[in-house]
Design a protein around this motif. Structure first.
Motif, PDB file in Angstrom:
ATOM      1  N   GLN A 620       0.854  -1.186   0.000  1.00 10.72           N
ATOM      2  CA  GLN A 620       0.000   0.000   0.000  1.00 10.72           C
ATOM      3  C   GLN A 620       0.886   1.232   0.000  1.00 10.72           C
ATOM      4  O   GLN A 620       1.120   1.851   1.025  1.00 10.72           O
ATOM      5  CB  GLN A 620      -0.903  -0.011   1.228  1.00 10.72           C
ATOM      6  N   ASN A 623       0.076   4.590  -4.272  1.00 11.85           N
ATOM      7  CA  ASN A 623      -0.068   4.717  -5.715  1.00 11.85           C
ATOM      8  C   ASN A 623      -1.412   4.143  -6.131  1.00 11.85           C
ATOM      9  O   ASN A 623      -1.601   2.932  -6.163  1.00 11.85           O
ATOM     10  CB  ASN A 623       1.077   3.968  -6.403  1.00 11.85           C
ATOM     11  N   MET A 624      -2.312   5.065  -6.429  1.00 13.62           N
ATOM     12  CA  MET A 624      -3.685   4.651  -6.702  1.00 13.62           C
ATOM     13  C   MET A 624      -3.766   3.697  -7.888  1.00 13.62           C
ATOM     14  O   MET A 624      -4.535   2.754  -7.890  1.00 13.62           O
ATOM     15  CB  MET A 624      -4.529   5.881  -6.979  1.00 13.62           C
ATOM     16  N   GLN A 625      -2.911   3.963  -8.877  1.00 16.81           N
ATOM     17  CA  GLN A 625      -2.998   3.132 -10.072  1.00 16.81           C
ATOM     18  C   GLN A 625      -2.588   1.705  -9.776  1.00 16.81           C
ATOM     19  O   GLN A 625      -3.095   0.759 -10.369  1.00 16.81           O
ATOM     20  CB  GLN A 625      -2.131   3.732 -11.161  1.00 16.81           C
ATOM     21  N   GLN A 626      -1.642   1.576  -8.815  1.00 17.51           N
ATOM     22  CA  GLN A 626      -1.248   0.220  -8.443  1.00 17.51           C
ATOM     23  C   GLN A 626      -2.421  -0.510  -7.782  1.00 17.51           C
ATOM     24  O   GLN A 626      -2.663  -1.683  -8.046  1.00 17.51           O
ATOM     25  CB  GLN A 626      -0.056   0.269  -7.504  1.00 17.51           C
ATOM     26  N   ALA A 628      -5.511   0.045  -8.343  1.00 16.37           N
ATOM     27  CA  ALA A 628      -6.448  -0.309  -9.402  1.00 16.37           C
ATOM     28  C   ALA A 628      -5.974  -1.555 -10.120  1.00 16.37           C
ATOM     29  O   ALA A 628      -6.776  -2.412 -10.502  1.00 16.37           O
ATOM     30  CB  ALA A 628      -6.593   0.853 -10.382  1.00 16.37           C
ATOM     31  N   MET A 629      -4.637  -1.663 -10.253  1.00 16.86           N
ATOM     32  CA  MET A 629      -4.097  -2.845 -10.924  1.00 16.86           C
ATOM     33  C   MET A 629      -4.437  -4.105 -10.134  1.00 16.86           C
ATOM     34  O   MET A 629      -4.797  -5.127 -10.717  1.00 16.86           O
ATOM     35  CB  MET A 629      -2.592  -2.703 -11.074  1.00 16.86           C
ATOM     36  N   VAL A 632      -7.886  -5.032 -10.876  1.00 20.10           N
ATOM     37  CA  VAL A 632      -8.037  -5.652 -12.191  1.00 20.10           C
ATOM     38  C   VAL A 632      -7.520  -7.080 -12.156  1.00 20.10           C
ATOM     39  O   VAL A 632      -8.164  -7.997 -12.692  1.00 20.10           O
ATOM     40  CB  VAL A 632      -7.300  -4.829 -13.262  1.00 20.10           C
ATOM     41  N   LEU A 633      -6.373  -7.266 -11.500  1.00 25.87           N
ATOM     42  CA  LEU A 633      -5.830  -8.627 -11.422  1.00 25.87           C
ATOM     43  C   LEU A 633      -6.828  -9.544 -10.736  1.00 25.87           C
ATOM     44  O   LEU A 633      -7.043 -10.683 -11.164  1.00 25.87           O
ATOM     45  CB  LEU A 633      -4.494  -8.623 -10.681  1.00 25.87           C
ATOM     46  N   VAL A 636      -9.504 -10.351 -13.078  1.00 26.64           N
ATOM     47  CA  VAL A 636      -9.022 -11.286 -14.096  1.00 26.64           C
ATOM     48  C   VAL A 636      -9.013 -12.702 -13.539  1.00 26.64           C
ATOM     49  O   VAL A 636      -9.511 -13.649 -14.166  1.00 26.64           O
ATOM     50  CB  VAL A 636      -7.617 -10.879 -14.576  1.00 26.64           C
ATOM     51  N   LEU A 639     -12.554 -13.966 -12.978  1.00 26.27           N
ATOM     52  CA  LEU A 639     -13.238 -14.224 -14.238  1.00 26.27           C
ATOM     53  C   LEU A 639     -12.682 -15.482 -14.906  1.00 26.27           C
ATOM     54  O   LEU A 639     -13.445 -16.307 -15.437  1.00 26.27           O
ATOM     55  CB  LEU A 639     -13.069 -13.007 -15.150  1.00 26.27           C
ATOM     56  N   SER A 640     -11.350 -15.630 -14.823  1.00 22.85           N
ATOM     57  CA  SER A 640     -10.766 -16.843 -15.432  1.00 22.85           C
ATOM     58  C   SER A 640     -11.309 -18.072 -14.727  1.00 22.85           C
ATOM     59  O   SER A 640     -11.656 -19.069 -15.366  1.00 22.85           O
ATOM     60  CB  SER A 640      -9.244 -16.847 -15.311  1.00 22.85           C
ATOM     61  N   LEU A 643     -14.707 -18.760 -15.909  1.00 20.39           N
ATOM     62  CA  LEU A 643     -14.790 -19.257 -17.282  1.00 20.39           C
ATOM     63  C   LEU A 643     -14.294 -20.688 -17.375  1.00 20.39           C
ATOM     64  O   LEU A 643     -14.856 -21.533 -18.067  1.00 20.39           O
ATOM     65  CB  LEU A 643     -13.978 -18.362 -18.211  1.00 20.39           C
TER      66      LEU A 643
END
Lengths: 645, 108, 123, 379, 178
Positions: A620, A623-626, A628-629, A632-633, A636, A639-640, A643
């Protein structure tokens, strides 16, 4: 207007008043605040009358107006609607609550006008009424419980209204905590009933009530109703949880009149009447209720004999009268209980308001030893107080006579009654007559003991009008339920009350073994009235004519007097037996168990978490984008999995 | 895979794929750009992608709730943009900086 | 909705405008750089004054934000307004009327607050 | 694209119609410029436009020559792409929004029906509002693309002004929508035909000589709407964007020649939308008071004999009716420009936010209450 | 290829291209204008889905209000081309691009697998409803089923209006600038 609309307005009007006053709680404009609050309650009262009229217009077996605003809780099979019902019982209750409530609001304008927190006061008062109406109208136990808790909260807020005085704040807390004990039992009772019947809707519960008597002490209905009754003892100040009510007199006097005499404290009785089919099949519970009620009636009356604070006397009298109501419902005379509830609301509200007028006149003096001879200063207050006094000591034809007499008669004649219960009731009535006369004598009659610096004055019209209206009600309020023997005697006046409540009251299944004759009823009536008259006369003589007679009697009884004067040391006993051991046990637990075991364990866990945390902290980094990453991970991966899997 | 029918028969899938692509583009913007305002714009892009899905489902399943949802999403997106930009302007006025990494310094 | 027509006319106007600008360049000719001043931006007869960052009042963006918020509230009224008579006809008039007036009360409170707090003052 | 016509013939006609409407709009601009100049000359005693040729008509020619022979110029500091894109973009919202306004009764030819309207849209008002709200980009692009502080400030002011008045505009329309209960402009026009009819509390009052126009129901809404459209089209007294004393010429300071002309077309386009909407919302659209569409068709049939010719006659007459009303409003726009002084910027914003918005709100609420009460309590 | 299909592909490509340019343009003003373009084409896509009223609202709210605000703020800041438009860090950058790529692939794959499975063999074709009915249905749902959300949004907007004014007034935090 449709009844749905009427009920909505009835409920929401005090809430709107609460919001309007609540948002401007700092204002000290007593006239505006009082007008808003009184107006709101008056609107409710109008709705209540309209609803009552609609109800009267219906055939007796269909007198039941329901409305369900929305589905409140729906968890599996557990469904509770925000539903409200107006039937014979709740219609009477809303009439009393909003009618007496609006009079008390009006009175408050005069009584509270000098107070800085007047807007807050009216906001609380309106909020109380809102909750009380929910309590009364709620169609399920849970909805009722919302109001039940709400009135508890408002009661707490209003008892501790002058919270700068720590004694008054403490009184508020005492009331709240004592009520909590009862509430816990109430919740347990709800659990039991829900487990047994699968619903909390009172109409359905009544319909599902078994037809066979439950003789066991451990039957579900008995346990559930017993628990509900314990809840009622908290709210309605019965043994053993009555101790908060006398202390609750710390609040403003109109509050005592509204909450602690006319409405909230009767919630327990109301609840039992509401669920009477359930209680009827649990004779053990009924027996407990009757005994507790009778005991409370006598015990509180004896304490009332020695009190010197005008409001404390009335408070113990309220406890005692509530005892009568429980006695009534305990012997199966639900109608009589409700009847006494109503007449009591009239005359006790009247007396509380009268005492408020006296206190107002005496500049916040509440000790009756420092009063006396107020009759000539406060003529209106005195006159109306006399009406209340006659009503409470049960003088015919005042309201209290009919209701109290009916209770006593049922205590004796009902299949679940007993001669001992009647005797207890009669003793209570005698004591009541005595201490109420004592109160009258010390306050209004006799010679003046008023401090020279105090100049009593009659209250303004805004305070005396409610007194007069309630005075009138205390006189005529009982005429709706004139007993058969009397009505036959004076000509056929029907007993409206009995007819009105009949569809909702379950008859006791046991047939009366002994046929009771009218002579018996006349005799018992005569005995109780004459006992009351004699004791009233004795008190009158003792406290007005023969100065010092009272002290002589007190000395003669010596230790007994001391015991009663200290309220049987109940408060002290509670402290010694329950509270202090609890506190010391808690302290020991803290010193030994908490410090050595629990704390040590938590420290270890803390170290572990901290170690883990310092690792996670590196992730922590702000870094906000981290971040967000990571999200997303995670998506992912999830979702995988979905599926593939 | 792309047969002629994929090109000529526009179905629910086309809209959903379009929505997914837009969403991913917006997501890439959120992850990669450093200007805070462009980040907000990327978020708006993602919200729009979601709105397309909502409207698509609403259309193909004949339920209006999807459209109501879009209405709400738009409102909330606008509210979010308003607050976000107000914050960004406040910070820009004071620090002359719109880099997202700079905002790390603002943590307690 | 004739989406095709809208797209068609948009493209048409864009091309039309582009041709117009091309045409004007053809008839008028590209501007010849006779002096640097000709290609500078406008200034009232003095050399161009330009600071590093032009100060523009924050009021503009504040106005834009408030516009967005109120605009959405107004947009919410459109479906209500267009269907109001139907609501009344179907008997739900009072409910919808009340719910919109609660909404309007919030709107008016917001507007009143903005005016009171002087957020809309330009000086 | 089905609603553009069912056969290729209809589609072609409809597309050509779109181009025609657009060209009509562009062609209206020289006329309006001439009108504006002549008008200003009479109102303010100006001489120039009165002298060049008969009725000053040659002034138009002179203008055209000047526009055509101007050098094509772009400031070095600006952003070339934006600078050139902005004027082209200025045409699009105005033109597309105007195309949604119905201008006459549909033309019926050999079983084909042609609307005298660019395209019929069921959510007409929302469409027009949405498209014309895109006009703010033009201004911002021009202001920013010029790279000049005057342009940028002018653009900021203009866009802040436009969006501020869009609130009052949008809210004043709510009353209209409440009144007609539809977004469709053609339906609105149809509802305004016939004599004035008030229906309240179950009673109906019919006026024998007044038409059933929206202005009699929404007078306050009309005034608010008209005032807001003045601000939307950046016309005097709301042309703060180009307050010469402060900002030279606002966002088009750096523009000249044809690019300038395109901004003009955009501005006049907004005027035309405003006038068209005024006509449609409040003045019965293309309808003629006292004569219904069928009656007019019947007159045409009596005069000309065949259905086709009657339909053409009907359409033309109503088209003229529309244009008459339309021209009156355009003239009001011009007249106001040359008679009223300009606001100060703070006064302008105050007017928008503190006066017109509350009034529009009050108008909306009043309309709602009246409609509700009128149909809820039937005596 | 019918006109509707052509319009869909035209809009889809326009949307994706302008969305890509939002992310890829280094000048934030171009990004903002591209986003406005995206909004307009999304509105057009709503039209193809027969959500006419929503398309109008999309234009008014997103394209006409929110994006104007963005453009205004960017012009207010007057940021020239950013020196470094994208975040630093090749490794995390690669992960991010990879993650987004996989996400996109997964979603498209998920939808595509339905196509392959032939589950959309019979495309759901809703009954053609006129837009007047659609708006009516929308407003009925909004004011009956979602009336609480509607009122709550009113309160939200009020809170935000108050909050932004307060924010714009603030002179900055309590900490000094480092």
């Amino acid at each position: 207007m449709s009844h749905q609309m009427l009920i909505a307005i009835l409920l929401l009007s005090p809430l709107v008043g609460f919001i309007l006053n609540g948002v401007r709680f700092r204002s000290s404009n007593y006239l505006l605040a009082g007008s808003i609050a009184t107006g709101a309650v008056a609107v409710s009262f109008a709705c209540a009358i309209a609803l009552f009229m609609q109800l009267v217009g219906l055939p007796p077996e269909q007198r039941r107006l329901t409305v369900s605003f929305f589905e409140w809780i729906s968890v599996g099979s557990f469904k509770v609607n925000a539903g409200f019902v107006v039937d014979q019982i709740s219609a009477i209750m809303i009439l009393i609550i909003t009618g007496v409530g609006s009079l008390i609001h009006l009175f408050s304008i005069g009584y509270m006008h000098h107070d800085k927190g007047v807007t807050k006061y009216f906001a609380y008062l309106n909020f109380f009424l809102f909750n009380m109406l929910i309590l009364v109208l709620g169609d399920s136990l849970l909805t009722m419980f919302v109001g039940w808790e709400g009135v508890g909260l408002c009661s707490y807020l209003l008892i501790g209204f002058w919270f700068n005085d720590s004694a008054k704040a403490a009184a508020g807390m005492k009331a709240f905590i004592t009520n909590r004990i009862g509430d816990a039992a109430f919740i347990i009772g709800m659990f039991i009933l829900f487990m047994t019947f699968g619903t909390l809707n009172m109409h359905e519960l009544n319909g599902l009530a078994p037809t066979i008597m439950e003789s066991s002490w451990l039957g579900a209905v008995t346990l559930g109703t017993l628990m509900l009754f314990i809840g009622a003892t908290g709210k309605s100040a019965q043994i053993p949880l009555y101790v908060w009510l006398p202390d609750a007199m710390a609040g403003p006097t109109p509050v005592s009149a509204l909450i602690h005499a006319a409405t909230m404290v009767t919630a327990g009785v109301y609840m039992i009447v509401r669920l009477n089919p359930l209680f009827v099949v649990a004779p053990n519970t009924m027996m407990v209720i009757a005994i507790v009620g009778a005991a409370t009636a006598v015990l509180a009356a004896t304490i009332g004999l020695t009190q010197t604070d005008i409001k404390k006397v009335l408070a113990y009298s309220t406890v005692s009268q509530l005892g009568y109501m429980f006695l009534a419902v305990g012997v199966g005379a639900f109608g009589a209980g409700m009847f006494h509830l109503m007449t009591h609301a009239f005359f006790k509200a009247l007396m509380f308001l009268g005492s408020g007028s006296v206190i107002h006149a005496m500049h916040e003096e509440q000790d009756i030893r420092k009063m006396g001879g107020l009759k000539k200063y406060l003529p209106i207050t005195h006159f109306t107080f006399v009406l209340g006094w006659l009503a409470i000591i049960g003088m015919p034809p005042f309201a209290g006579f009919f209701s109290k007499d009916e209770i006593l008669w049922f205590a004796y004649s009902s299949p679940r009654g007993h001669i001992l219960l009647w005797i207890a009731g009669a003793i209570g009535a005698t004591l009541t007559a005595f201490y109420m006369t004592r109160l009258m004598a010390l306050t209004f009659w006799g010679s003046s003991r008023v401090d020279k610096s105090v100049h009593p004055h009659e209250s303004p019209l805004v305070m005396t009008i409610p007194l007069m209206v309630l005075g009138l009600l205390s006189v005529i309020g009982g005429w709706v339920g004139i007993p058969h023997v009397i009505s036959e005697f004076v000509g056929h006046i029907p007993n409206f009350w009995e007819h009105w409540l009949e569809p909702l009251i379950t008859k006791l299944p046991e047939a009366s073994q002994v046929a009771h004759s009218a002579t018996e009823e006349w005799a018992l009536m005569g005995v109780s009235v004459s006992l009351a008259s004699i004791s009233a006369l004795a008190a009158f003589i003792m406290y007005t004519k023969k100065a010092g007679a009272a002290d002589k009697v007190a000395n003669a009884f010596g230790p007994v007097y001391k015991l009663v004067d200290n309220k049987y040391y109940v408060d002290e006993a509670y402290f010694g037996v329950i509270i202090n051991p609890l506190v010391s046990a808690s302290r020991d637990l803290w010193h030994y168990v908490d410090v050595n075991v629990i704390d040590k364990a938590t420290y270890k866990i803390t170290d572990l978490v901290r170690g883990g945390g310092s690792f996670v902290r590196s992730l922590q980094n702000g870094n906000m984008q981290q971040y967000a990453m990571y999200v997303v991970l995670g998506v992912v991966i999830a979702l995988s999995y979905m599926l593939v899997g | 895979m792309p047969s002629t029918s994929f090109l000529t028969d526009i179905s629910i899938n086309h809209y959903l794929i379009l929505s997914a692509i837009l969403f991913s583009i917006g997501m890439a913007g959120v992850l990669l750009r450093r200007n805070i305002i462009v980040l907000f714009m990327s978020i708006e892009l993602m919200l729009n992608a979601v709105n397309i899905s909502f409207v698509t489902f609403s259309h193909y399943f004949d339920k209006v709730d999807g459209q109501v949802m879009v209405f709400f999403v738009m409102t909330i997106a606008a509210a979010e943009a308003a607050v976000g930009l107000a914050l960004a302007v406040s910070i820009f006025k004071r620090f002359k900086e719109v880099n997202i990494r700079f905002f790390e310094h603002l943590k307690g | 909705m004739p989406l095709g027509g809208v797209i068609f006319i948009t493209v048409f106007i864009a091309i039309f405008g582009y041709i117009l600008i091309r045409l004007a360049r053809l008839t008028g000719g590209q501007a010849k750089k006779t002096s640097q001043a000709k290609f500078d931006i406008y200034e009232c007869g003095i050399p161009v004054q330009e600071k590093k960052d032009t100060k523009i009042s924050v009021k503009f963006y504040l106005t834009a934000i408030l516009f967005i918020l109120f605009d959405i509230e107004i947009i919410f009224m459109y479906p209500w307004a267009v269907n109001f008579r139907n609501f009344i006809a179907s008997g739900a008039g009072l409910f919808v009327f009340t719910s919109m007036f609660i909404f309007l009360a919030i709107f008016i409170f917001g507007l009143w607050w903005e005016i009171k707090s002087k957020a809309l003052e330009w000086d | 694209m089905t609603s553009m016509g069912s056969t290729s013939f209809e589609i072609t006609i409809n597309l050509i119609k779109l181009v025609l409407v657009f060209l009509m709009m562009v062609q209206a601009v020289p006329i309006l410029v001439w009108l504006e100049r002549r008008g200003s000359a009479f109102i303010q005693n100006r001489f120039g436009p009165n002298r060049v040729g008969p009725l000053g008509l040659l002034q138009l020619l002179a203008d055209a020559v000047k526009f055509l022979t101007k050098e094509d110029f772009a400031p070095e500091k600006g952003n070339r792409f934006m600078f050139y894109a902005a004027p082209v973009f200025a045409l699009i919202p105005a033109a597309i929004a105007y195309m949604a306004v119905p201008m006459s009764v549909p033309l019926k030819l050999d079983g084909h029906t042609f609307l005298i309207q660019g395209f019929e849209i069921n959510v007409g008002i929302v469409f027009i509002l949405g498209i014309s709200s895109l006009a703010a980009y033009t201004i911002l692009m021009a202001g920013w693309g010029s790279g000049s502080k005057f342009s940028l400030m002018g653009a900021m002011r203009a866009s802040a002004q436009i969006i501020s008045y869009e609130l009052a505009l949008g809210l004043s329309i709510v009353g209209v929508i409440l009144l007609y209960g539809t977004f469709n402009l053609t339906e609105m026009v149809n509802m305004q035909q016939g004599p004035l009819t008030f229906s309240m509390f179950g009673y109906t009052v019919t006026s024998s000589y007044l038409p059933n126009w929206g202005i009699f129901y929404q007078p306050v809404g009309m005034i608010l709407f008209f005032a807001a459209t003045f601000a939307e089209s950046n016309r005097l007294p709301f042309d703060l964007a180009e307050g010469e004393a402060e900002l030279v010429a606002g966002f088009h300071t750096e523009y000249g020649g044809f690019k300038m002309l395109m901004f003009f077309i955009g501005e006049y386009g907004h005027m035309m939308i405003a006038s068209g909407l005024m006509t449609t919302f409040f003045f019965g659209g293309y309808g003629i008071p006292g004569i219904s569409f069928q009656e007019m068709h019947q007159i045409g049939l009596n005069l000309l004999g065949t259905e086709t010719l009657a339909s053409i006659f009907n359409t033309v007459v109503h088209f003229l009716s529309y244009n008459l009303k339309f021209a009156i409003f355009l003239w009001i726009f011009i007249h106001v420009r040359w008679t009223l002084p300009r606001f100060r910027y703070d006064q302008l914003m105050d007017l928008g936010w503190k006066t017109m918005l509350p009034w529009a709100l009050a108008n909306t609420m009043l309309t709602a209450v009246v409609i509700f009460a009128a149909s809820y309590f039937t005596i | 290829m019918t006109a509707d299909v052509f319009i869909f592909w035209f809009l889809a490509i326009l949307t994706i291209v302008s969305a890509l340019s939002v992310v890829l343009m280094t000048n934030p003003i171009y990004s903002a204008l591209s986003l406005a373009m995206t909004m307009v084409s999304v509105a057009a896509i709503f039209v193809t889905l027969q959500a006419y009223f929503l398309a109008g609202v999309q234009l008014i709210v997103y394209a006409g209000a929110v994006m104007v605000l963005f453009v205004m703020v960017l012009m207010l800041f007057d940021l020239k081309n950013e020196l470094q438009a994208f975040s630093r860090g090749k490794f995390t950058g690669a992960i991010k691009v990879g993650a987004v790529g996989i996400l996109a692939g997964l979603i498209v794959g998920a939808v595509g697998s339905f196509i392959m499975a032939g589950k959309s063999g019979a495309p759901v074709t809703p009954e053609a409803s006129t837009s007047a009915d659609a708006t009516k249905a929308l407003s009925e749902h909004l004011f009956f089923n979602h009336v609480f959300g509607f009122e709550a949004l009113g309160v939200l907007l009020l809170v935000i209006a108050v909050g932004t004014v307060a924010l714009s007034r603030s002179k900055g935090g309590t900490h000094a600038k480092h």
